[in-house]
Design a protein around this motif. Sequence first.
Motif, short mmCIF file in Angstrom:
data_model
loop_
_atom_site.label_atom_id
_atom_site.label_comp_id
_atom_site.label_asym_id
_atom_site.label_seq_id
_atom_site.Cartn_x
_atom_site.Cartn_y
_atom_site.Cartn_z
N LYS A 252 0.84 -1.18 0.00
CA LYS A 252 0.00 0.00 0.00
C LYS A 252 0.88 1.24 0.00
N ASP A 253 0.34 2.32 -0.53
CA ASP A 253 1.11 3.55 -0.63
C ASP A 253 1.55 4.04 0.75
N HIS A 257 5.47 4.77 1.92
CA HIS A 257 5.96 6.03 2.45
C HIS A 257 6.45 5.91 3.89
N TYR A 293 7.33 6.61 -10.40
CA TYR A 293 6.72 7.08 -9.16
C TYR A 293 7.70 7.04 -8.00
#
Length: 652
Positions: A252-253, A257, A293
């Motif tokens: 998941k993003d 991060h 990305y």
Amino acid sequence: MRTTTTRVLLGACFLSLTSICVLAHATPPLSPSASAGSVPVYLNTRYSFAERAADLVSRMTLAEKAVQLNSDGIEGIPRLGVQAYSYGSEGQHGINDLGNDTNPGPTDGGAHKPVHATSFPSNFASPMSWDQGLMYEETTAISDEARGFLDKSLWNVGQNDLGPSAADYGALVYWAPNVNMDRDPRWGRTNEAFGEDPYLVSQMAGAYVNGDQGQTPQGKPTSKYLKVAATAKHYALYDVESNRFASNSVAKDADIHNYYTAPFKSLIEKSHVAGLMTAYDEVNGTPTVAHTYLNNQMAQRSYGFSGYTTSDCGGVETVYGNGSSGANWAPPGWTTDKGGRGGTWTNTATGQQIPAMAGGQAWALRGGTDSNCGGPEANLQNMEAAIKAGVLSEGVIDNALVRMFTVRMKTGEFDDPGKNLYTKITKDVIQSPTHQKLAEKVADNSLVLLKNDKVTGAGKPLLPADPAELHKVVVVGDMADKSTLGGYSSDPSLKVSAVKGITDQVKAANPSADVVFDAAGTSVGKDAKTPAVLSTQTQADIKSADLVVVFVGNSSEHTLEGTDRTDLRMPGNYGSLVDQVTALGNPRTALAIPSDGPVKIDDVRTSSPPWSSAGTTARARARRWRMSSSGSRTPAGGWTSLGTRTNRNCPR
């Protein structure tokens, strides 16, 4: 003046398929004493390193640019004063590979010897000190030695990192540290990483980079030059060796991060790390090496990364490679025939075709990976094919090279060496007594005391023991007579086994003491199937000893790049050794675990000796054990990974 200024503006601001360049300030004029054409901008220190790099790249032909996109064995450009170069030097816990060592001096059988440099504990061990200042001291010493290997007197005589000519400046880009997290203790490269917690990894890796690059502990520059250009690897989501060229990390993003890229973010923002190395894996279906990305949006635009990015060796092939060599990937709007190096990509809308190797290199550059390590893709033929197909512009190539040469400029390569304090460091720092003492200090502080129960009938813990009161000490297990150093290690001239260190310490306090060593038929090898064998005499010695130390653990045979472990069991036949020694009933027995990676010990805890220690690979392991057993130092380290009790608890 107009001609020179125009060249700088054009050199610093390229048209690109993936980025837009904005001039931040006006170009400073040349000094009145210099005519417009007398000093090339790339040699004029009045300009910024980035401006100078842009000017240098603008003077190269496309053929020259294609060569410079590689990371190893790069030919020089004599007409521009560009030396032959390699970005591939290694120094994770001591200098262990000199990429530019073309004149290594005497060798064994024509092959380069491992680098003779100070070996510090592996990065699995040293963070167990939880001491950022100590890590900073360590990498300050390592970067001193990196500079020492540029001593001109070493050229064609001994190991050096100068290059094919004594006139060369040398190479100072190092591929370290590894800041992937040890989230699975079975990972083959646990001995390279700092731990499993992103905050701890960020703090220890930050201290590492600051010391390496010659910055203050707070990440502030102490010079206009980098002492060494550090390269943080492997960006990102990399902690699997099995099928690592074709694995897909799904995340998941928020996890990307907050966990996986958090240490990289910290190194970029706080330590201004000079380089990144992309990983082999895919992230959510896109090869990391071509991941716009991750590399462009996150690292460069979000985190502010301005350094260079290299692929891992063979990494560009993961874009187009088939089978176990890559992802069989093609970018959106294209298909692949899965032909690997001989394959073809086809545009689904137009039918246009391009060699897969050319496409892979183009998308790696567009995806933010500037340098190609060890692959066949970065050559003129592929550059021309990609440009002709409209999937790559020369501006993208230029941007990549500007980042690469900016880092080289920052090490002082194109400037007067006399104005760089780091060039005054000589070969005398290599394996200096000061550095050897520091390696011992790091090793001492990385020792972890897991258990130290009171000895039955004594009313106090077994350790520390007073060596003056020890009349008989028995050391068993082959690990006690080995000097294992961990992956990516140097080859230090001084190596001392644990049994020698213990013997020296005990004999110094009590010359009449008897120190017995017995390997007991043990082996760390995967094929060690037969039980350990304690001789009748050794069994008698164990029963009557004032102190027994049992050495078990694992080595680089089990924690190895390219191979993951299937479980965490104690390797070899060490389990039988522990059982046999314990059965002899001497309560004054210690269990020592020098290890390259975590091992499962709960199956021996209930029957194990009353004291257990956990250590890791280090040059000074002998001194570490002797100090801990004699009481001259109390182990103060702490585990950096919690590990798991069973394989079912592992996070895969």
